[in-house]
Design an enzyme around this catalytic site. Sequence first.
Site, PDB file in Angstrom:
ATOM      1  N   HIS A  50       0.855  -1.181   0.000  1.00  0.00           N
ATOM      2  CA  HIS A  50       0.000   0.000   0.000  1.00  0.00           C
ATOM      3  C   HIS A  50       0.893   1.234   0.000  1.00  0.00           C
ATOM      4  CE1 HIS A  50      -3.786  -2.028   1.914  1.00  0.00           C
ATOM      5  NE2 HIS A  50      -3.264  -2.753   0.933  1.00  0.00           N
ATOM      6  N   GLU A  52       0.953   3.857   1.804  1.00  0.00           N
ATOM      7  CA  GLU A  52       1.429   4.255   3.131  1.00  0.00           C
ATOM      8  C   GLU A  52       2.602   3.397   3.583  1.00  0.00           C
ATOM      9  OE1 GLU A  52      -1.680   3.478   2.148  1.00  0.00           O
ATOM     10  OE2 GLU A  52      -3.148   4.204   3.591  1.00  0.00           O
ATOM     11  N   CYS A  80      -6.079   1.843   5.834  1.00  0.00           N
ATOM     12  CA  CYS A  80      -6.698   0.611   6.337  1.00  0.00           C
ATOM     13  C   CYS A  80      -6.094   0.280   7.706  1.00  0.00           C
ATOM     14  CB  CYS A  80      -6.462  -0.535   5.350  1.00  0.00           C
ATOM     15  SG  CYS A  80      -4.741  -1.089   5.250  1.00  0.00           S
ATOM     16  N   CYS A  83      -2.265  -0.382   7.596  1.00  0.00           N
ATOM     17  CA  CYS A  83      -1.482   0.838   7.474  1.00  0.00           C
ATOM     18  C   CYS A  83      -1.557   1.672   8.747  1.00  0.00           C
ATOM     19  CB  CYS A  83      -1.934   1.634   6.254  1.00  0.00           C
ATOM     20  SG  CYS A  83      -1.543   0.791   4.700  1.00  0.00           S
TER      21      CYS A  83
END
Length: 146
Positions: A50, A52, A80, A83
């Site tokens: 992801h 992040e 999410c 993260c």
Amino acid sequence: MTDPLSAAFDAARDAFAADEVPVGAAIARDGSVIAVAGNRTLRDKDPTAHAEMLAIRAACSALGTERLADCDLYVTLEPCAMCAAAISFARIRRLYFSAEDPKGGGVEHGARFFSLKTCHHAPEVYGGLREREAAELLRAFFQARR
């Protein structure tokens, strides 16, 4: 000097162009962007890639530390739970995000990771920055795939 949220949006647009979910993240320290990433889960064949997570890894590498206590994270979508946990473990000072994610978010929706008793560090959180722009980018991406 590059605005960190604009850098995150540039990374989100790059992810879109690469057929990745268009989410971008940037980490800033003392007003300077030190790491930028867009989603790369398909390219890297890695469900943890992801934006992040990638930005946190790059910032830690750039600074030579596992703690980003004097850094701020800018992301185009509410992180999410995975993260959010990484943000907590990295001790990021402030989180700025654009669009809310009622289905997969882990900050203001879903797990609400930072409010859990087991969360050791919660950053200051600011949501809704350029929210419409982020939502439109996501909507365009998913409409193109239907």
